[in-house]
Write a protein that holds these residues in place. Structure first.
Motif, mmCIF file in Angstrom:
data_model
loop_
_atom_site.group_PDB
_atom_site.id
_atom_site.type_symbol
_atom_site.label_atom_id
_atom_site.label_comp_id
_atom_site.label_asym_id
_atom_site.label_seq_id
_atom_site.Cartn_x
_atom_site.Cartn_y
_atom_site.Cartn_z
ATOM 1 N N LEU A 39 0.836 -1.263 -0.249
ATOM 2 C CA LEU A 39 -0.037 0.027 0.026
ATOM 3 C C LEU A 39 0.802 1.265 0.121
ATOM 4 O O LEU A 39 1.976 1.218 0.408
ATOM 5 C CB LEU A 39 -0.965 -0.062 1.294
ATOM 6 C CG LEU A 39 -1.902 -1.189 1.270
ATOM 7 C CD1 LEU A 39 -2.654 -1.001 2.704
ATOM 8 C CD2 LEU A 39 -2.717 -1.292 0.042
ATOM 9 N N PRO A 40 0.385 2.354 -0.392
ATOM 10 C CA PRO A 40 1.029 3.545 -0.414
ATOM 11 C C PRO A 40 1.650 3.919 0.895
ATOM 12 O O PRO A 40 1.194 3.943 1.853
ATOM 13 C CB PRO A 40 0.100 4.700 -0.931
ATOM 14 C CG PRO A 40 -0.624 3.959 -1.773
ATOM 15 C CD PRO A 40 -1.079 2.543 -1.151
ATOM 16 N N ASN A 41 2.921 4.476 0.843
ATOM 17 C CA ASN A 41 3.574 4.623 2.354
ATOM 18 C C ASN A 41 3.846 3.592 3.188
ATOM 19 O O ASN A 41 4.032 3.744 4.234
ATOM 20 C CB ASN A 41 2.879 5.632 2.901
ATOM 21 C CG ASN A 41 2.739 7.076 2.077
ATOM 22 O OD1 ASN A 41 3.647 7.241 1.558
ATOM 23 N ND2 ASN A 41 1.453 7.428 2.104
ATOM 24 N N ASP A 42 3.754 2.282 2.685
ATOM 25 C CA ASP A 42 3.749 1.095 3.553
ATOM 26 C C ASP A 42 4.627 0.102 2.708
ATOM 27 O O ASP A 42 4.389 -0.920 2.138
ATOM 28 C CB ASP A 42 2.452 0.236 4.074
ATOM 29 C CG ASP A 42 1.599 1.171 5.103
ATOM 30 O OD1 ASP A 42 2.167 1.365 5.997
ATOM 31 O OD2 ASP A 42 0.721 1.818 4.640
ATOM 32 N N SER A 43 6.067 0.504 2.902
ATOM 33 C CA SER A 43 6.968 -0.347 2.068
ATOM 34 C C SER A 43 7.295 -1.715 2.603
ATOM 35 O O SER A 43 7.872 -2.567 2.070
ATOM 36 C CB SER A 43 8.141 0.268 1.538
ATOM 37 O OG SER A 43 7.895 1.591 0.999
ATOM 38 N N TYR A 44 7.085 -1.937 4.106
ATOM 39 C CA TYR A 44 7.742 -3.100 4.727
ATOM 40 C C TYR A 44 6.884 -4.044 5.286
ATOM 41 O O TYR A 44 7.028 -4.789 5.858
ATOM 42 C CB TYR A 44 8.330 -2.320 6.022
ATOM 43 C CG TYR A 44 9.717 -1.459 5.647
ATOM 44 C CD1 TYR A 44 10.764 -1.872 5.259
ATOM 45 C CD2 TYR A 44 9.592 0.013 5.645
ATOM 46 C CE1 TYR A 44 11.867 -1.147 5.001
ATOM 47 C CE2 TYR A 44 10.587 0.883 5.245
ATOM 48 C CZ TYR A 44 11.755 0.224 4.814
ATOM 49 O OH TYR A 44 13.004 0.818 4.502
ATOM 50 N N VAL A 45 5.513 -3.764 4.768
ATOM 51 C CA VAL A 45 4.470 -4.901 5.104
ATOM 52 C C VAL A 45 3.890 -5.512 3.898
ATOM 53 O O VAL A 45 3.333 -4.728 3.033
ATOM 54 C CB VAL A 45 3.382 -4.107 6.002
ATOM 55 C CG1 VAL A 45 2.476 -5.269 6.259
ATOM 56 C CG2 VAL A 45 3.924 -3.641 7.214
ATOM 57 N N PRO A 46 4.179 -6.825 3.817
ATOM 58 C CA PRO A 46 3.405 -7.418 2.568
ATOM 59 C C PRO A 46 2.015 -7.966 2.915
ATOM 60 O O PRO A 46 1.642 -8.918 3.449
ATOM 61 C CB PRO A 46 4.121 -8.792 2.488
ATOM 62 C CG PRO A 46 4.795 -9.031 3.591
ATOM 63 C CD PRO A 46 4.848 -7.627 4.434
ATOM 64 N N PHE A 47 1.026 -6.728 2.681
ATOM 65 C CA PHE A 47 -0.439 -7.089 3.352
ATOM 66 C C PHE A 47 -1.126 -8.348 2.799
ATOM 67 O O PHE A 47 -0.855 -8.704 1.800
ATOM 68 C CB PHE A 47 -1.318 -5.920 3.236
ATOM 69 C CG PHE A 47 -0.824 -4.680 4.182
ATOM 70 C CD1 PHE A 47 -1.249 -4.556 5.573
ATOM 71 C CD2 PHE A 47 0.100 -3.571 3.583
ATOM 72 C CE1 PHE A 47 -0.983 -3.376 6.057
ATOM 73 C CE2 PHE A 47 0.161 -2.580 4.485
ATOM 74 C CZ PHE A 47 -0.115 -2.538 5.665
ATOM 75 N N ILE A 48 -2.004 -8.765 3.806
ATOM 76 C CA ILE A 48 -2.871 -9.720 3.407
ATOM 77 C C ILE A 48 -4.154 -8.987 2.917
ATOM 78 O O ILE A 48 -4.793 -8.270 3.888
ATOM 79 C CB ILE A 48 -3.168 -10.747 4.691
ATOM 80 C CG1 ILE A 48 -2.052 -11.581 5.007
ATOM 81 C CG2 ILE A 48 -4.165 -11.808 4.300
ATOM 82 C CD1 ILE A 48 -1.913 -12.108 6.243
ATOM 83 N N GLN A 49 -4.816 -9.249 1.947
ATOM 84 C CA GLN A 49 -5.834 -8.548 1.484
ATOM 85 C C GLN A 49 -6.929 -9.451 1.640
ATOM 86 O O GLN A 49 -7.007 -10.728 1.198
ATOM 87 C CB GLN A 49 -5.967 -8.106 -0.051
ATOM 88 C CG GLN A 49 -7.159 -7.621 -0.538
ATOM 89 C CD GLN A 49 -7.062 -7.073 -1.905
ATOM 90 O OE1 GLN A 49 -6.079 -6.858 -2.418
ATOM 91 N NE2 GLN A 49 -8.305 -7.243 -2.533
ATOM 92 N N THR A 50 -8.083 -9.080 2.383
ATOM 93 C CA THR A 50 -9.216 -9.844 2.681
ATOM 94 C C THR A 50 -10.877 -9.082 2.027
ATOM 95 O O THR A 50 -10.530 -7.797 1.938
ATOM 96 C CB THR A 50 -9.538 -10.292 3.890
ATOM 97 O OG1 THR A 50 -10.022 -9.348 4.933
ATOM 98 C CG2 THR A 50 -8.108 -10.875 4.680
ATOM 99 N N ASP A 51 -11.688 -9.994 2.148
ATOM 100 C CA ASP A 51 -12.947 -9.188 1.908
ATOM 101 C C ASP A 51 -13.937 -9.162 3.260
ATOM 102 O O ASP A 51 -15.046 -8.822 3.383
ATOM 103 C CB ASP A 51 -13.672 -9.739 0.754
ATOM 104 C CG ASP A 51 -14.364 -11.238 1.032
ATOM 105 O OD1 ASP A 51 -13.682 -11.720 2.058
ATOM 106 O OD2 ASP A 51 -15.115 -11.772 0.409
ATOM 107 N N VAL A 52 -13.147 -9.278 4.276
ATOM 108 C CA VAL A 52 -13.684 -9.352 5.632
ATOM 109 C C VAL A 52 -14.149 -7.779 6.012
ATOM 110 O O VAL A 52 -13.347 -7.040 5.763
ATOM 111 C CB VAL A 52 -12.824 -10.078 6.646
ATOM 112 C CG1 VAL A 52 -13.356 -9.796 8.230
ATOM 113 C CG2 VAL A 52 -12.293 -11.181 6.424
ATOM 114 N N ALA A 53 -15.050 -7.896 6.369
ATOM 115 C CA ALA A 53 -15.966 -6.347 6.782
ATOM 116 C C ALA A 53 -15.086 -5.856 7.997
ATOM 117 O O ALA A 53 -15.253 -6.316 9.091
ATOM 118 C CB ALA A 53 -17.324 -6.600 7.277
#
Length: 478
Positions: free
Chosen positions: A198-212
């Motif tokens: 995500l923008p401005n978040d270079s050090y986290v490989p985020f998990i994307q979900t469709d959880v509310a």
């Protein structure tokens, strides 16, 4: 009227039986979260914070100017702004925030998001039995948005920790948190993607979900179907202010590494190469002779940094690190940040169309992101004003300008006329250091290279603007 035969009844019975079996199989395929929630909920906590703010000295019943706000926000503030007597000068206002967290050890260590407790003067943790405990801040890491808290307690309920690397796209996940203050609300969904940047978040490989996920969920756990925490719910992507089906969680592997370092030393150490990179799109891949868009393009090398000492150069495309492929440029910071200062790394790079290996000793990431101050650009230098097919007038850089920009060479754009340069957004004051994979050292050389640029093929150019370097591409028409 004919009477239905026995065969007809048997066929009808078989069809009904088959439909029943299909319905049963369908119901069995749907997940049952009840046991998971019962076992995991006691370790999920509500976190509230209080921050003391200086007295604004607002006059009695006076409202701030809301005319510039969008109608939705103006209506919200008008409805919720207190209209009582303003506080006295010796009193302070209090700002409150709400979030979630979870207990990771029986003696009371709690994980949450940094933004949940940032700048808080008091942190309260409410357990599932409704008891409230003051929390001590052990440490925070804004770069990953992780914070570690400590509450006093013994034999507290804890979550089971999973392995976020084993998560698969499409598997079921579940979140427990306090959206809008509604404690222990449960929402479910699937893993939509892994390794998101995500923008401005270079050090986290985020998990994307469709959880509310909604305000108040931040810092809460993301569970897999085994009841193991695989992530910390952190952010949502929205254009409406509410949940739109895109939520992001910090992998628990990343969070626990941060937690362990915070517990030991109160801060987090990360690896650092000392480069500025950018994505390799299709046009850049063509200009650098790559088969497909992949890797991290080195747009800038920090002087005296690990990359500079190892011989990494501007224009190199990093394809892998220690054997792990760099598909997107954002993959590189994740890998480098996971190393400690002094670690050895082997980089596979493409330079001038040839593959080579560069060995580098990783440094320590500075406390603040390295920045290159380009300084002001003077007016010295002789402009090269003849037609160079690019539609720009350029001048040699002075020694002072090279020092300010920390570049060994290049040319200064003095003027932009109609032509390719204007179309790609070049501006007076920009510095061109590379053209068509060649380092530019003078205005005359720039003109010579520009005269021989290929037509209808992607050509790369490295531009430094206000101290920031990046590669851009363009095509010259026939």
């Amino acid at each position: 009227m004919s009477i239905p035969s026995l065969k007809h009844y048997l066929s009808l019975f078989a069809a009904v039986l088959m439909l029943g079996q299909m319905a049963s199989a369908h119901s069995e395929a749907l997940p049952d979260f009840t046991t998971l929630v019962e076992q995991a909920s006691p370790a999920v906590v509500n976190i509230s914070t209080t921050q003391k703010l200086p007295d604004r000295g607002v006059a009695d019943a006076q409202m701030p100017d809301l005319e510039g706000l969008p109608p939705m926000f103006r209506e919200f503030f008008e409805r919720n702004m207190p209209r009582g007597r303003a506080p006295r000068g010796d009193r302070q206002r209090e700002a409150q925030s709400l979030g979630s967290g979870f207990i990771i050890s029986p003696d009371g260590y709690v994980l949450t998001n940094n933004h949940v407790i940032q700048d808080a003067d008091e942190i309260l943790v409410r357990l599932s039995d409704r008891s409230e405990l003051k929390a001590k801040l052990v440490g925070t890491d804004p770069r990953t948005d992780v914070a570690l808290l400590k509450i006093d307690g013994k034999n507290l309920p804890t979550v089971k920790l999973g392995d976020s690397d084993k998560l698969k796209v499409g598997e079921w996940v579940l979140a427990i948190g306090s959206p809008f203050g509604f404690d222990h609300s449960v929402t479910k969904g699937i893993v939509s993607a892994k390794g998101r940047t995500l923008p401005n978040d270079s050090y986290v490989p985020f998990i994307q979900t469709d959880v509310a996920i909604n305000p108040g969920n931040s810092g809460g756990p993301l569970f897999n179907m085994a009841g193991e925490v695989v992530g910390i719910n952190s952010q949502i992507f929205t254009r409406s202010g509410g949940f739109m089906g895109l939520s992001f969680a910090i992998p628990i592997d990343v969070a626990m590494d941060v937690s362990d370092q915070l517990k030991k030393g109160g801060k987090v150490d990360r690896g650092w190469l000392g480069v500025v990179i950018q994505e390799v799109n299709r046009d850049l891949a063509e200009s650098f002779g790559l088969d497909k868009p992949a890797g991290a393009l080195v747009a800038q090398v920090m002087p005296d940094g690990p990359a500079a000492k190892a011989g990494l150069q501007v224009g190199d495309v990093i394809l892998s690190m220690n054997g792990q492929p760099i598909v997107m440029s954002a993959d590189l910071p994740h890998l480098v940040g996971g190393l400690k200062a002094g670690a050895k790394a082997s980089l596979e790079v493409v330079r001038e169309g040839k593959h080579r290996t560069v060995d580098v000793t990783v440094g320590a990431l500075p406390d603040e992101d390295a920045d290159v101050d380009g300084g002001s650009i003077g007016e010295d230098g002789q402009a090269q004003r003849d037609s160079n097919r690019m539609g720009v007038s350029v001048a040699d850089l002075t020694a002072e300008q090279k020092k300010q920009l920390e570049v060994p060479g290049g040319v200064l754009i003095k003027d932009v006329q109609d032509g390719p340069a204007a179309l790609i957004g070049l501006q007076p004051g920009d510095v061109i250091t590379h053209l068509n994979n060649q380092a530019i050292t003078s205005a005359k050389q720039f003109t010579d290279v520009a005269k021989n640029l290929p037509k209808n093929r992607s050509v790369s150019m490295r531009v430094v603007r206000q101290g920031r370097a990046s590669f851009i591409t363009f095509k010259l028409p026939e």
